[in-house]
Design a protein around this motif. Structure first.
Motif, mmCIF file in Angstrom:
data_model
loop_
_atom_site.group_PDB
_atom_site.id
_atom_site.type_symbol
_atom_site.label_atom_id
_atom_site.label_comp_id
_atom_site.label_asym_id
_atom_site.label_seq_id
_atom_site.Cartn_x
_atom_site.Cartn_y
_atom_site.Cartn_z
ATOM 1 N N SER A 191 0.820 -1.212 0.000
ATOM 2 C CA SER A 191 0.000 0.000 0.000
ATOM 3 C C SER A 191 0.853 1.260 0.000
ATOM 4 N N ALA A 192 1.966 1.247 0.716
ATOM 5 C CA ALA A 192 2.812 2.440 0.810
ATOM 6 C C ALA A 192 3.388 2.818 -0.553
ATOM 7 N N HIS A 193 3.811 1.835 -1.335
ATOM 8 C CA HIS A 193 4.369 2.131 -2.659
ATOM 9 C C HIS A 193 3.320 2.776 -3.566
ATOM 10 N N VAL A 194 2.117 2.224 -3.551
ATOM 11 C CA VAL A 194 1.053 2.760 -4.399
ATOM 12 C C VAL A 194 0.666 4.160 -3.938
ATOM 13 N N GLY A 195 0.530 4.350 -2.624
ATOM 14 C CA GLY A 195 0.163 5.663 -2.104
ATOM 15 C C GLY A 195 1.199 6.724 -2.419
ATOM 16 N N HIS A 196 2.473 6.395 -2.273
ATOM 17 C CA HIS A 196 3.536 7.366 -2.572
ATOM 18 C C HIS A 196 3.585 7.681 -4.060
ATOM 19 N N HIS A 220 -5.298 -5.359 -1.184
ATOM 20 C CA HIS A 220 -5.546 -4.025 -0.631
ATOM 21 C C HIS A 220 -4.737 -2.950 -1.357
ATOM 22 N N GLY A 221 -3.480 -3.262 -1.650
ATOM 23 C CA GLY A 221 -2.624 -2.267 -2.277
ATOM 24 C C GLY A 221 -2.981 -1.955 -3.715
ATOM 25 N N LEU A 222 -3.448 -2.952 -4.459
ATOM 26 C CA LEU A 222 -3.707 -2.762 -5.891
ATOM 27 C C LEU A 222 -5.182 -2.633 -6.236
ATOM 28 N N ILE A 223 -6.075 -2.898 -5.287
ATOM 29 C CA ILE A 223 -7.513 -2.804 -5.581
ATOM 30 C C ILE A 223 -8.201 -1.810 -4.644
ATOM 31 N N VAL A 258 5.076 -4.009 -7.638
ATOM 32 C CA VAL A 258 4.419 -4.502 -6.423
ATOM 33 C C VAL A 258 4.046 -5.974 -6.581
ATOM 34 N N VAL A 259 3.474 -6.324 -7.723
ATOM 35 C CA VAL A 259 3.106 -7.724 -7.972
ATOM 36 C C VAL A 259 4.349 -8.611 -7.985
ATOM 37 N N SER A 260 5.415 -8.130 -8.590
ATOM 38 C CA SER A 260 6.656 -8.905 -8.632
ATOM 39 C C SER A 260 7.209 -9.131 -7.229
ATOM 40 N N GLY A 261 7.194 -8.091 -6.407
ATOM 41 C CA GLY A 261 7.666 -8.237 -5.031
ATOM 42 C C GLY A 261 6.818 -9.205 -4.238
ATOM 43 N N ALA A 262 5.503 -9.142 -4.437
ATOM 44 C CA ALA A 262 4.606 -10.060 -3.734
ATOM 45 C C ALA A 262 4.847 -11.499 -4.178
ATOM 46 N N ILE A 315 3.896 1.583 -10.898
ATOM 47 C CA ILE A 315 4.396 0.805 -9.758
ATOM 48 C C ILE A 315 3.710 -0.549 -9.607
ATOM 49 N N GLY A 316 2.587 -0.753 -10.307
ATOM 50 C CA GLY A 316 1.807 -1.977 -10.118
ATOM 51 C C GLY A 316 2.590 -3.249 -10.397
#
Length: 220
Positions: A125-130, A194-197, A155-159, A151-152
């Protein structure tokens, strides 16, 4: 001092705590005896049951508060930091709900993993918000779309890589490794959702204005 849970016998912690406390009160009421105290090897685990609920709420609450303060400092916007922190809190609540359905009980191992999940779930969530705050645009929807495009994938790659790291432990026979891998898998899945949706939807509705530097770049 046991109860039925999904067709199997499990320890009833409430009854065990009550039995331990009542035994101590009974022994303390015997005034005609010399110095005395009650002891059982079972008390070691029952004492853990007695404080585990308070420790869960206290430690998770402090962790979420710390996350909120750090996100506020790094993102530098109160509303965005609040939305990110709310997403982390929602994620923890949902992890607790999923734990019930997969049969994970509240004990010292699961509580430690829940506290760790606070720090792990904020990452997405922090990456998307920033990125949303650093993206200029004419509307919130445009900024959310551009932020997810930027950034999407990362984020998916990190997850995905985080999930791969714990997936090898899902088949472990060790209780600690099995609980850790299951809770971390839940954390990754719910954190990404939560972070991407959820967070992008919230930002598109009530998100703050972009940083002034981002607006100046767009105007140039």
């Amino acid at each position: 001092l046991i109860k039925k849970f999904r067709g199997r016998d499990v320890q009833d912690s409430d009854k065990q705590i009550e039995a331990m406390d009542e035994t101590r009160k009974l022994v303390d009421s015997w005034n005609d005896l010399p110095l005395r105290f009650t002891y059982s090897s079972k008390y070691l685990s029952i004492e853990g049951f007695k404080v585990i609920r308070r420790e869960l709420f206290q430690n998770v609450g402090l962790a979420i508060a710390a996350v909120g303060i750090i996100v506020l400092v790094t993102v530098a916007d109160f509303l965005t930091a609040l939305l990110i922190t709310l997403n982390v809190a929602f994620c923890i609540v949902e992890i607790l709900g999923c734990m019930f359905y997969v049969g994970i009980v509240i004990d010292s191992v699961s509580v430690i993993n829940i506290v760790l999940a606070v720090g792990l779930s904020v990452d997405y969530s922090a990456h998307v918000g920033h990125c949303f705050m650093a993206t200029g645009g004419n509307s919130r929807n445009e900024r959310v779309t551009e932020a997810l495009a930027d950034i999407g994938a990362a984020v998916v790659s990190g997850a995905f890589t985080t999930f791969l790291a714990v997936s090898v432990l899902l088949g472990s026979s060790s209780y600690v490794f099995k609980i850790l891998s299951t809770q971390f898998a839940l954390t990754v899945a719910l954190g990404v959702i939560h972070g991407l949706i959820l967070l992008p939807v919230m930002l598109s509705l009530v998100g703050s204005k972009a940083y002034s530097s981002s607006t100046e770049k767009d105007s140039i």
